[in-house]
Design an enzyme around this catalytic site. Structure first.
Site, PDB file in Angstrom:
ATOM      1  N   LYS A   1      17.796   7.741  10.545  1.00  0.00           N
ATOM      2  CA  LYS A   1      18.425   6.331  10.706  1.00  0.00           C
ATOM      3  C   LYS A   1      19.254   6.411  12.351  1.00  0.00           C
ATOM      4  CE  LYS A   1      21.812   3.365   8.131  1.00  0.00           C
ATOM      5  NZ  LYS A   1      22.746   3.480   7.058  1.00  0.00           N
TER       6      LYS A   1
ATOM      7  N   SER B   1      21.807  -0.598   4.075  1.00  0.00           N
ATOM      8  CA  SER B   1      21.434  -0.595   5.509  1.00  0.00           C
ATOM      9  C   SER B   1      20.356   0.298   5.945  1.00  0.00           C
ATOM     10  CB  SER B   1      22.722  -0.462   6.270  1.00  0.00           C
ATOM     11  OG  SER B   1      23.253   0.910   6.023  1.00  0.00           O
TER      12      SER B   1
ATOM     13  N   SER C   1      23.692   2.216   0.734  1.00  0.00           N
ATOM     14  CA  SER C   1      22.970   2.025   1.815  1.00  0.00           C
ATOM     15  C   SER C   1      21.598   3.053   1.939  1.00  0.00           C
ATOM     16  CB  SER C   1      23.422   2.242   3.173  1.00  0.00           C
ATOM     17  OG  SER C   1      24.309   0.907   3.417  1.00  0.00           O
TER      18      SER C   1
END
Lengths: 476, 486
Positions: free
Chosen positions: B78, B153, B177
């Site tokens: 990420k 996210s 997330s």
């Protein structure tokens, strides 16, 4: 109407740990800009603070030295504001639960003692430093100071005069240096003071509106600024006006304070607990261990000098004003146990010399042992006090032992009675007019004869013997 | 055999047996990325060249018998986990060109374990969002239906795993997330206990809630990645100096000793889709068939969790994001002459609307006069929520719930309705508030063929129990074997 000022001081002292409070960067002063930095103190994305244990240790030392209660559990908080010298956009500090509270120190002004309360002591990180290019529209920021550990010591509003403020400040300054947690250098900004001050009619309970004074960068400025501010507030009130709550900046060139920002313009720092740091837990064992390492503090030392050595309070105050000076004094006494003579020489000759050369006691060209030896020479009558002063100068310049100087320069006092008698006889024979005058009652002329004998013996004659012989001969 | 479809565990076996090489495997993954990235949009940065170098080093290590736990495995990261020398943008304009001079703790661990980093995955800007639509860089699409969001996210990390554009990935989870996009993309995702994995090098959103975790194709891979990234880090004061067990040792059959709690409050949750509710009910039945005892538990303060979360998280964010001021790194509006104008313009143009919304919200909650009513009160609610879990875990070993109230929604569907978007975190964010571990595993499909996730929450540092329950469920079902057809 008579007014009474109410003063509280906030003091920031830089701790002299080797490394910063939340990273391993060096704290040393004066390095080229931005060379003592790392991702942590630069506030790069994703980095985290790790507490330097030494900072807590130093703060606890200070807390103990100022009779504070050390909190077993305290908390870190973020103080949020934007400024280019603050890389994270917040300063890690303590807010709701500081590490130490409810302390006090005793101060002395004009011979009377007074207790000043300490509200709290907390730890925080210092910010960086901005410089502004005078020729171009640029400002530069140096992050070397960012993250250098600070403690803030907040006093109760117990101070009632600029002199008390000065005494309190000097006492704290002396303590931080005694316990070795800060070098207390006001010029380099490692010891800074802000003052809150209001005035009220004498005897009134209610506090007046206060102003906060900043930029008080020396002991002298603190007192001067407070005097100025007391008068300014008095005039406003006498003229029927109202003091407004504001932050004011001391201008040391003009000796005035000017408004910096009003209460309305004050920052909202949005304090909240720092989620990156665990609550700080301090156990009793650690506090007890640190208590044992604490040296004798200035106040206690002063009292001991009075009781143990019979020093007058003023001498004891000066002898205990720094740990180094006190050590010097006590080392001297070990070799020459006449404390008052030692303190006289330290206050008169030694401190004068150090002041003139801009040196501190730890850089003294004359060691405590050499000073003691010099005093012994006087005490044994080998040299006179007057000669001793020239020997002292020589010691300062050359660093040599007093005995060596006395011997090489032939400064040994003449105590041989027959040799002195010979000189006296000669002087009297050469000054018959004065002899006659003396004998007719002008007793003051004795000084003249002593002076002549000393001149003749280049100051080496023992003045006591000279006096006796002179009196004997003149009485004949 | 399509190499990019391998799980980590299978690939490790083949690499060890020298059936395949890491260069072949990494190239296969990079080819797969080439083929589908345009449609999926999982990556912000593809590190093809360095990935191939790392793969060659891995092959050399394998040839000398010097095999580490992840040697040669291509992973996605990420884009808010700092990678030394590799751009880390947080999907924000303000860090668009930021190249960290350091690796996050987890990246150091992955590199040491021999992993190959193929790229940095898309996300909602600064991890603020539930759909990855808040990325200022690009849109990520759900591999199961390209008209739908992948969740967020960590949407890029989830989509990359679901579309076989990596073998596994790391995400971060502040309120769901990792778990929510894992659920919506039909993969496994775990948010470890707060303090289990170091946050050093994870760009902070809400420091007291953030945690890095694995996103994988199955439960075994999750355990393998957990083994590598867990552990104490002296650089993170909130990481916990507690021993890490070998998580693969929990991958054993048998749930007979285990009690599963079903929170009654979760059934009443607003907007819970019946298909999702049914899939979870079926999952509970599977657990019972496997021998688990299922009981009802109560988490009475659940209804306040969303409110407390949306005070605490933005408050911390408002402070965490103050450092992006244009002074030291990242975007700066150079046109502006005064300091205040520079700050304003840099932050107004550097941050997207959702990030600005949360900064303003958080700044408000911390302001003098509002602090007690918002931040302090929310912190108290948080304590009550922790107590809810403590009480519930006296009666059960794990708590089961849907991961999300619905399956993946359409791109743009909730973009202008932040409150609806916030509610999609309703089942996940309690675990962050309480600091407990939670994971999402596939447990079914909707009639439209969209994945449904089952959330398993457990006691602090009891990740092994979550893995055990998840593993047993996975063994008994086939949901994890289904692939998005892209």
């Amino acid at each position: 109407m008579e007014f009474e000022p109410v003063i509280g001081l906030e003091i920031h002292a830089q701790l002299k740990t080797n490394t910063k409070i939340f990273c391993g960067c060096s704290t040393s002063f004066g390095a080229p800009p931005n060379t003592h930095t790392c991702p942590v103190c630069l506030g790069m994305p994703g980095v985290l603070p790790v507490l330097n244990k030494k900072v807590v240790e130093y703060t606890i030392r200070m807390a103990i030295a100022t009779n504070c209660k050390v909190e077993r559990r305290s908390r870190w908080a973020r103080k949020n504001y934007f400024y280019p010298d603050l890389p994270k956009g917040y300063q890690i500090s303590q807010y709701e639960l500081p590490v130490a509270q409810f302390g006090y120190i005793d101060i002395e002004t004009d011979g009377s003692r007074k207790r000043i309360g300490i509200t709290r002591i907390h730890m925080e990180e210092d910010a960086g430093k901005l410089t502004h290019d005078p020729d171009r529209p640029f400002s530069m920021v140096d992050f070397n100071r960012t993250g250098v550990p600070l403690i803030e010591i907040v006093s109760e509003p117990d101070i009632r005069s600029p002199e008390e403020a000065g005494a309190y400040l000097r006492q704290l300054h002396s303590i931080v240096r005694y316990i070795g947690i800060s070098d207390g250098n006001m010029e380099e900004g490692s010891f800074r003071c802000d003052a809150n001050i209001s005035i009220r009619p004498k005897g009134a309970e209610r506090l007046g509106t206060r102003s906060e004074l900043k930029n008080l960068n020396s002991f002298k400025h603190v007192e001067k600024a407070l005097y100025y501010e007391i008068n300014r507030q008095k005039e406003i009130i006498i003229d029927g006006g109202r003091v407004v709550q504001e932050t004011r900046l001391w201008n040391p060139d003009k000796n005035i304070t000017t408004s910096m920002r009003s209460k309305e313009e004050a920052h909202d720092y949005r304090y909240f607990p720092d989620p990156d740091l665990l609550p700080l837990v301090v156990d009793n064992e650690w506090i007890d261990a640190l208590k044992k390492t604490l040296p004798e503090l200035p106040d206690r030392k002063k009292n001991r000098f009075i009781s143990e050595f019979n020093l007058p309070s003023s001498d004891a105050e000066i002898m205990s004003s720094s740990r180094e000076l006190a050590d010097y004094f006590e080392e001297c006494i070990k070799e020459f146990p006449k404390p008052k003579q030692v303190s006289n020489w330290i206050m008169g000759e030694l401190l004068g010399l150090l002041n003139a050369e801009g040196k501190t006691i730890d850089r003294s060209p004359i060691s405590s042992s050499n000073l003691a030896r010099l005093l012994k020479l006087i005490d044994k009558g080998i040299i006179s006090g007057k000669i001793a002063k020239t020997v002292f100068e020589d010691m300062a310049n050359t660093g040599r032992h007093p005995e060596e100087i006395v011997e090489k320069k032939g400064l040994v006092q003449v105590t041989d009675v027959s040799a002195i008698e010979e000189v006296v006889s000669q002087i009297l024979a050469d000054n018959l007019k004065e002899v006659e005058g003396y004998r007719k009652g002008k007793k003051k002329l004795i000084g003249f004869f002593v002076g002549q004998v000393m001149k003749e013996t280049k100051g080496k004659a023992n003045p006591k013997i000279v006096n006796e012989i002179l009196k004997d001969k003149l009485a004949e | 055999m399509n190499l990019h479809e391998l799980t980590i565990q299978k690939a490790l076996k083949l690499l060890k047996e020298k059936e395949i090489s890491s260069t072949d495997l990494t190239r296969a993954v990079l080819d797969r990325i080439d083929a589908v990235e345009e449609r999926v949009g999982a990556y912000i940065t593809i590190a093809g060249e360095t990935a191939m170098e790392q793969a060659m080093l891995a092959d050399r290590a394998i040839s000398t018998g010097n095999i580490s736990p992840l040697t040669g495995i291509p992973l996605a990261i990420k884009d808010l986990i700092c990678t030394e020398g590799l751009r880390t943008t947080c999907a924000s304009r303000i860090l668009e060109n930021f190249v960290p001079p350091y690796d996050a703790f987890v990246i150091k661990k992955l590199k040491k374990a021999g992993a190959v980093i193929v790229g940095k995955a898309n996300m909602d800007e600064f991890a603020m969002g539930s759909s990855t639509e808040n990325s200022s860089i690009k849109i990520t699409r759900n591999p199961w239906d390209l008209n739908r969001i992948p969740g967020g996210s960590s949407g890029g990390s989830a989509a990359a795993v679901a579309a076989d554009m990596c073998l596994g990935s790391l995400g971060s989870d502040t309120g769901g997330s990792i778990r929510q996009p894992a659920s919506l993309c039909g993969i496994v995702g775990m948010k470890p206990t707060y303090g289990r994995v170091s946050r050093f090098g994870l760009v902070a959103f809400a420091s007291s809630l953030d945690q890095i975790g694995p996103m994988t194709k199955d439960v075994t891979d999750c355990a393998v990645l957990m083994n590598v990234i867990s552990g104490f880090d002296p650089k993170d004061s909130t990481s916990v100096p507690e021993d890490v067990s070998d998580y693969t040792s929990f991958l054993k059959n048998g749930l007979s000793e285990i009690t599963v709690g079903i929170p009654k409050e979760y059934n009443a949750a607003e907007g819970l889709n019946p298909e999702v509710a049914d899939a979870v009910k079926d999952a509970v039945r599977v657990m019972e068939d496997l021998g688990a005892k299922c009981i009802e538990v109560s988490l009475p303060h659940t209804e306040y969790a969303v409110a407390a979360y949306y005070v605490i998280a933005p408050s911390e964010a408002s402070s965490n994001l103050a450092r992006y001021d244009g002074v030291k790194y990242g975007f700066r509006d150079k046109e502006k002459k005064s300091l205040i104008e520079m700050y304003r313009s840099t932050r107004s143009n550097g941050f997207g609307p959702e990030v600005q919304r949360r900064i303003i919200l958080g700044t408000y909650c911390l302001s003098a006069g509002y602090y007690d009513a918002y931040y302090r009160k929310a912190s108290r609610v948080r304590t009550l929520i922790m107590q809810d879990f403590d009480n519930a875990f006296k009666k059960c070993d794990v708590i089961l719930s849907p991961t999300t109230p619905t399956t993946a929604f359409r791109i743009g569907e909730k973009k202008d309705d932040p409150l609806a978007m916030y509610l999609s975190d309703i089942f996940t964010l309690s675990a962050n508030l309480a600091g407990i571990p939670g994971m999402s595993i596939p447990c079914g499909f909707s009639s439209a063929g969209l994945p449904i996730g089952l959330q398993i929450m457990g006691k602090h540092f009891d990740e092994g129990m979550l893995l055990k329950v998840a593993y047993n469920f996975e063994q008994a079902t086939n949901f994890h074997k289904q692939k998005a057809s892209i």
